[in-house]
Design a protein around this motif. Structure first.
Motif, PDB file in Angstrom:
ATOM      1  N   ASP A 177       0.835  -1.204   0.000  1.00 16.70           N
ATOM      2  CA  ASP A 177       0.000   0.000   0.000  1.00 16.70           C
ATOM      3  C   ASP A 177       0.871   1.255   0.000  1.00 16.70           C
ATOM      4  OD1 ASP A 177      -2.294  -1.523   0.005  1.00 16.70           O
ATOM      5  OD2 ASP A 177      -2.503  -1.495   2.193  1.00 16.70           O
ATOM      6  N   ASP A 178       2.006   1.194   0.696  1.00 14.14           N
ATOM      7  CA  ASP A 178       2.929   2.329   0.752  1.00 14.14           C
ATOM      8  C   ASP A 178       4.323   1.824   0.354  1.00 14.14           C
ATOM      9  OD1 ASP A 178       4.129   4.754   1.176  1.00 14.14           O
ATOM     10  OD2 ASP A 178       3.953   4.712   3.366  1.00 14.14           O
ATOM     11  N   PRO A 179       4.588   1.691  -0.948  1.00 11.77           N
ATOM     12  CA  PRO A 179       5.842   1.079  -1.402  1.00 11.77           C
ATOM     13  C   PRO A 179       7.041   1.984  -1.125  1.00 11.77           C
ATOM     14  CG  PRO A 179       4.627   1.950  -3.269  1.00 11.77           C
ATOM     15  CD  PRO A 179       3.722   2.086  -2.078  1.00 11.77           C
ATOM     16  N   PRO A 180       8.229   1.409  -1.131  1.00 10.68           N
ATOM     17  CA  PRO A 180       9.435   2.208  -0.893  1.00 10.68           C
ATOM     18  C   PRO A 180       9.750   3.107  -2.087  1.00 10.68           C
ATOM     19  CG  PRO A 180      10.040  -0.024  -1.491  1.00 10.68           C
ATOM     20  CD  PRO A 180       8.541  -0.020  -1.340  1.00 10.68           C
ATOM     21  N   THR A 181      10.439   4.206  -1.818  1.00 10.60           N
ATOM     22  CA  THR A 181      10.928   5.069  -2.895  1.00 10.60           C
ATOM     23  C   THR A 181      12.366   4.730  -3.266  1.00 10.60           C
ATOM     24  OG1 THR A 181      11.716   6.757  -1.336  1.00 10.60           O
ATOM     25  CG2 THR A 181       9.442   6.958  -2.156  1.00 10.60           C
ATOM     26  N   ALA A 182      12.985   3.865  -2.471  1.00 16.35           N
ATOM     27  CA  ALA A 182      14.348   3.431  -2.746  1.00 16.35           C
ATOM     28  C   ALA A 182      14.515   2.004  -2.242  1.00 16.35           C
ATOM     29  CB  ALA A 182      15.371   4.340  -2.066  1.00 16.35           C
ATOM     30  N   VAL A 183      15.450   1.271  -2.880  1.00 14.37           N
ATOM     31  CA  VAL A 183      15.683  -0.119  -2.512  1.00 14.37           C
ATOM     32  C   VAL A 183      17.182  -0.371  -2.461  1.00 14.37           C
ATOM     33  CG1 VAL A 183      15.475  -2.519  -3.272  1.00 14.37           C
ATOM     34  CG2 VAL A 183      13.527  -0.983  -3.466  1.00 14.37           C
ATOM     35  N   PHE A 184      17.602  -1.015  -1.371  1.00 16.46           N
ATOM     36  CA  PHE A 184      18.977  -1.490  -1.255  1.00 16.46           C
ATOM     37  C   PHE A 184      18.968  -2.995  -1.426  1.00 16.46           C
ATOM     38  CE2 PHE A 184      22.448  -2.984   1.747  1.00 16.46           C
ATOM     39  CZ  PHE A 184      23.476  -2.763   0.831  1.00 16.46           C
ATOM     40  N   ALA A 185      19.603  -3.485  -2.488  1.00 12.86           N
ATOM     41  CA  ALA A 185      19.713  -4.918  -2.744  1.00 12.86           C
ATOM     42  C   ALA A 185      21.110  -5.372  -2.345  1.00 12.86           C
ATOM     43  CB  ALA A 185      19.458  -5.224  -4.213  1.00 12.86           C
ATOM     44  N   MET A 186      21.195  -6.491  -1.631  1.00 12.37           N
ATOM     45  CA  MET A 186      22.474  -6.939  -1.090  1.00 12.37           C
ATOM     46  C   MET A 186      23.424  -7.520  -2.131  1.00 12.37           C
ATOM     47  SD  MET A 186      21.717  -8.622   2.604  1.00 12.37           S
ATOM     48  CE  MET A 186      20.930  -7.700   3.917  1.00 12.37           C
ATOM     49  N   SER A 187      22.994  -7.603  -3.377  1.00  7.44           N
ATOM     50  CA  SER A 187      23.893  -7.989  -4.460  1.00  7.44           C
ATOM     51  C   SER A 187      23.425  -7.336  -5.744  1.00  7.44           C
ATOM     52  CB  SER A 187      23.939  -9.514  -4.641  1.00  7.44           C
ATOM     53  OG  SER A 187      22.765  -9.982  -5.282  1.00  7.44           O
ATOM     54  N   ASP A 188      24.348  -7.121  -6.663  1.00  4.47           N
ATOM     55  CA  ASP A 188      23.982  -6.535  -7.947  1.00  4.47           C
ATOM     56  C   ASP A 188      23.053  -7.450  -8.723  1.00  4.47           C
ATOM     57  OD1 ASP A 188      25.484  -4.321  -7.412  1.00  4.47           O
ATOM     58  OD2 ASP A 188      27.058  -4.734  -8.879  1.00  4.47           O
ATOM     59  N   GLU A 189      23.237  -8.759  -8.602  1.00  6.40           N
ATOM     60  CA  GLU A 189      22.367  -9.666  -9.355  1.00  6.40           C
ATOM     61  C   GLU A 189      20.911  -9.508  -8.907  1.00  6.40           C
ATOM     62  OE1 GLU A 189      24.517 -13.564 -10.766  1.00  6.40           O
ATOM     63  OE2 GLU A 189      25.193 -13.092  -8.735  1.00  6.40           O
ATOM     64  N   MET A 190      20.672  -9.344  -7.618  1.00  8.43           N
ATOM     65  CA  MET A 190      19.308  -9.066  -7.170  1.00  8.43           C
ATOM     66  C   MET A 190      18.854  -7.699  -7.674  1.00  8.43           C
ATOM     67  SD  MET A 190      18.924 -10.711  -3.355  1.00  8.43           S
ATOM     68  CE  MET A 190      20.209  -9.749  -2.559  1.00  8.43           C
TER      69      MET A 190
END
Length: 274
Positions: A177-190
């Protein structure tokens, strides 16, 4: 020399292997790669009954934890041990500060003005009890705290360190309902999977949603992915050099070799949309 890894197909592990293999080839050592999928398989490989000393003079464990008893047993059997990503008593190791990786991911995105930051972490079911996701998560939570932000557990999803997992995780986050405006992925492949999901929904990375990965994969420059760089091949090379020195009974510093990390800003990060 035997190099033991959890995942033969992963870019990270294959790059560590390549760095170690280059050093072994230069030094004239034979090189064998063994994959183990569970702690039981690793324990069986290192167990005295397996007689690994009949096959090799040295072992590199990559992101696999050896117990103090196992490390001691290998030394008693005159098998040298070196590790990448973990530490073993009495043996040289090569690591990065994974907690700092997570902290830097959080503070970088918070510093751009983001207040809802998604975390795509590591493995769901983890038969090897992989320490890296735990350390990066701890650092991420610390970074949020330093930025004055509260952790929202609904914004953390496992991505299994793969492209498909990253895309599925991003789909879940975007459906909130309230999605993030930024995402930190723990690997580049993700993170690559994250970018695929954004493209499928007509969203622009760095404009509609910021994306930050880890590794600086070979493809990251092509995709203009912002990332936290680590020199993966040099970690494998350093572990191999330490192992060869140990096998030659040369003096070896048993303090961990801490490989540096570096923030690389490209087009996939920016301020939150207005």
């Amino acid at each position: 020399m035997i190099v033991v890894v959890p995942h033969l197909a992963s870019w990270y592990f294959s790059t560590v292997i390549a760095g170690a293999e280059a050093v072994c080839n230069e030094s004239g050592y034979e090189f064998l790669v063994v994959g183990v999928g569970t702690i039981t398989e690793c324990d069986r490989l290192l167990d005295e009954r397996y007689r690994i000393e009949r096959r090799t003079d040295g072992v590199i464990l990559v992101n696999i934890q050896a117990t103090d008893a196992q490390a001691r047993s290998l030394r008693e059997r005159r098998v040298a041990l070196s590790t990448v990503g973990t530490r073993a008593d009495g043996s040289p190791s090569v690591v990065i500060d994974d907690e700092e990786v997570g902290r830097l991911g959080a503070t970088t995105l918070a510093g751009l003005g983001h207040r809802r930051i998604g975390l795509i972490s590591g493995l769901g079911e983890d038969p090897l009890n992989f320490e890296v996701p735990k350390q990066r998560t701890a650092g991420f939570l610390l970074g949020l705290q330093q930025a004055g932000l509260t952790h929202d557990a609904s914004l953390e999803v496992g991505g299994d360190f793969g492209i498909d997992g990253g895309q599925e995780a991003m789909s879940h986050l975007l459906d909130l309902d309230d999605p993030p405006t930024a995402v930190f992925a723990m690997s580049d492949e993700m993170a690559f999977g994250v970018l695929m999901e954004l493209a499928a929904r007509g969203l622009r990375p760095g404009v509609d949603v910021s994306v930050l990965g880890v590794d600086d994969h070979d493809v990251s420059r092509v995709l203009a992915l912002s990332t936290i760089r680590q020199d993966v091949a040099s970690q494998g090379a350093a572990a191999a050099r330490s192992l060869i020195a140990t096998m030659a009974s040369a003096p070896v510093d048993l303090g961990p070799i801490v490989s540096p990390i570096e923030l690389v800003v490209r087009a996939t990060t920016g301020p939150p949309p207005r």
